[in-house]
Design an enzyme around this catalytic site. Structure first.
Site, short mmCIF file in Angstrom:
data_model
loop_
_atom_site.label_atom_id
_atom_site.label_comp_id
_atom_site.label_asym_id
_atom_site.label_seq_id
_atom_site.Cartn_x
_atom_site.Cartn_y
_atom_site.Cartn_z
N SER A 145 0.86 -1.20 0.00
CA SER A 145 0.00 0.00 0.00
C SER A 145 0.89 1.25 0.00
O SER A 145 2.09 1.16 0.29
CB SER A 145 -0.85 -0.02 1.28
OG SER A 145 -1.44 1.24 1.52
N TYR A 158 -3.81 -0.68 9.92
CA TYR A 158 -3.58 -0.88 8.48
C TYR A 158 -2.16 -0.45 8.10
O TYR A 158 -1.45 -1.17 7.40
CB TYR A 158 -4.62 -0.06 7.69
CG TYR A 158 -4.61 -0.33 6.20
CD1 TYR A 158 -5.24 -1.44 5.67
CD2 TYR A 158 -3.96 0.54 5.32
CE1 TYR A 158 -5.24 -1.68 4.30
CE2 TYR A 158 -3.97 0.31 3.95
CZ TYR A 158 -4.62 -0.80 3.45
OH TYR A 158 -4.60 -1.04 2.08
P1 NAD Z 1 -11.77 -5.07 -1.48
O1 NAD Z 1 -12.35 -4.80 -0.15
O2 NAD Z 1 -12.67 -5.12 -2.66
O3 NAD Z 1 -10.94 -6.43 -1.46
C1 NAD Z 1 -10.53 -7.13 -0.32
C2 NAD Z 1 -10.76 -8.62 -0.53
O4 NAD Z 1 -10.24 -9.35 0.58
C3 NAD Z 1 -12.26 -8.95 -0.66
O5 NAD Z 1 -12.48 -9.76 -1.79
C4 NAD Z 1 -12.54 -9.70 0.63
O6 NAD Z 1 -13.57 -10.66 0.48
C5 NAD Z 1 -11.18 -10.34 0.91
N1 NAD Z 1 -11.10 -10.70 2.34
C6 NAD Z 1 -11.26 -9.88 3.40
N2 NAD Z 1 -11.23 -10.57 4.54
C7 NAD Z 1 -11.05 -11.88 4.20
C8 NAD Z 1 -10.98 -13.08 4.95
N3 NAD Z 1 -11.10 -13.10 6.28
N4 NAD Z 1 -10.80 -14.25 4.29
C9 NAD Z 1 -10.72 -14.24 2.91
N5 NAD Z 1 -10.78 -13.13 2.16
C10 NAD Z 1 -10.96 -11.96 2.79
O7 NAD Z 1 -10.67 -3.95 -1.69
P2 NAD Z 1 -9.42 -3.89 -2.69
O8 NAD Z 1 -9.11 -2.46 -2.84
O9 NAD Z 1 -9.64 -4.69 -3.90
O10 NAD Z 1 -8.26 -4.51 -1.78
C11 NAD Z 1 -7.39 -5.53 -2.20
C12 NAD Z 1 -6.04 -5.35 -1.54
O11 NAD Z 1 -5.43 -4.16 -2.02
C13 NAD Z 1 -6.10 -5.21 -0.02
O12 NAD Z 1 -5.00 -5.88 0.56
C14 NAD Z 1 -5.95 -3.72 0.18
O13 NAD Z 1 -5.42 -3.40 1.44
C15 NAD Z 1 -4.99 -3.38 -0.94
N6 NAD Z 1 -4.93 -1.99 -1.33
C16 NAD Z 1 -6.02 -1.35 -1.82
C17 NAD Z 1 -5.90 -0.02 -2.18
C18 NAD Z 1 -7.06 0.76 -2.73
O14 NAD Z 1 -6.90 1.96 -2.93
N7 NAD Z 1 -8.19 0.18 -3.02
C19 NAD Z 1 -4.69 0.64 -2.06
C20 NAD Z 1 -3.60 -0.04 -1.55
C21 NAD Z 1 -3.73 -1.36 -1.19
#
Ligand code: NAD
Length: 253
Positions: A145, A158
């Site tokens: 991130s 986080y």
């Molecule tokens: P999102 O919330 O759509 O995706 C998160 C996924 O993790 C979901 O599919 C959820 O079902 C799964 N998950 C959560 N808890 C779980 C559990 N206990 N068991 C199994 N699966 C589980 O959001 P996203 O933005 O697609 O996030 C994906 C990754 O990218 C994450 O690690 C997030 O921290 C990271 N990220 C996102 C951003 C952003 O701007 N969206 C930026 C930096 C990093």
């Protein structure tokens, strides 16, 4: 030929959090490059399976709650059962909790650390054990991130977890490079997904964020496809322990 180095034909990729956002985007990108996908999900059944099949690839869904260590061990086993091997692990599942640090609860600390860091480590370990057994080497890509590099606000667990992800990526890269296992990270910038919904819906924060992104737009799940295919492919065989920002220029600002 260098273009052949990006080909993932027949490689087996485990993608956690495949049902939504970035995980779905990366699953589709890897499938377009030829990989067979084992998609880990915990809630709604992934809808990307049909799209992946229509690309001529294959998709198997694995239901697992990554907060539970026993279920983590089963992810690699279930993938081997379905496809006979594992070549790539994308540790994408992650959660976020927003609360001022002075009031931050034990639950908001533990929940986030359990998924973002503990589950990620034990999935790395399970995949690496399999790569060693296969004598194949392998590719691990951990989703970090901007808060692997920066402090952030209202998100202490986080930030701690994602800073840990970048450090752990370096550590595991050092331990496993000699086994031909590449451990690298991708640090997405501000991407329009569920994870950032609160920010997108906050008129002040969303405007401030957009103003600071040199590319002048929030990222989309598709924006990670090039980076994930590169780091999953033999084109990146001599890249170890690196976390690649895919952020529209946020960090260089
Ligand atoms: P999102 O919330 O759509 O995706 C998160 C996924 O993790 C979901 O599919 C959820 O079902 C799964 N998950 C959560 N808890 C779980 C559990 N206990 N068991 C199994 N699966 C589980 O959001 P996203 O933005 O697609 O996030 C994906 C990754 O990218 C994450 O690690 C997030 O921290 C990271 N990220 C996102 C951003 C952003 O701007 N969206 C930026 C930096 C990093």
């Amino acid at each position: 030929m260098i273009r052949d180095a990006f080909n993932l034909q027949g490689k087996v990729a485990v993608v956690t959090g495949c049902a939504t956002g970035l995980g779905q985007g990366m699953s589709l990108g890897l499938a377009e490059a030829g990989a067979l996908i084992a998609g880990v999900y915990n809630k709604s059944t992934p809808t990307c399976g049909d799209e992946i099949t229509s690309l001529g690839s294959r998709f198997v869904g694995i239901k697992a709650d990554l907060a539970d260590l026993a279920q983590i061990e089963k992810v690699v086993e279930a993938t081997v059962e379905a496809y006979g091997r594992v070549d790539i692990l994308i540790n994408n599942a992650g959660i976020i909790r927003r609360q001022p640090a002075l009031e931050f609860t034990r639950k908001n600390w533990d929940d986030v650390l359990d998924i973002n860091l503990r589950a990620l480590f034990f999935l790395c370990q399970a995949a690496a054990k399999r790569f060693v057994l296969q004598k194949s080497g392998g590719k691990i890509i951990n989703i970090a991130s901007m808060l692997s590099f920066q402090g952030g606000i209202l998100v202490p667990s986080y930030t701690a977890s994602k800073s840990g992800v970048m450090g752990l990526t370096r550590e595991l890269a050092c331990e496993w490079a000699s086994e031909n296992i590449n451990v690298n990270g991708i640090a997405p910038g501000y991407m329009a997904t569920e994870n950032t919904r609160a920010l997108q819906e906050d008129p002040v924060r969303s405007k401030d964020i957009l103003k600071r992104i040199p590319a002048n737009r929030w990222g989309q799940p598709d924006d990670l496809r090039g980076a994930v295919v590169f780091l999953a492919s033999s084109a990146s065989d001599y890249i170890n322990g690196h976390t690649l920002a895919v952020d529209g220029g946020w960090l260089c600002r």
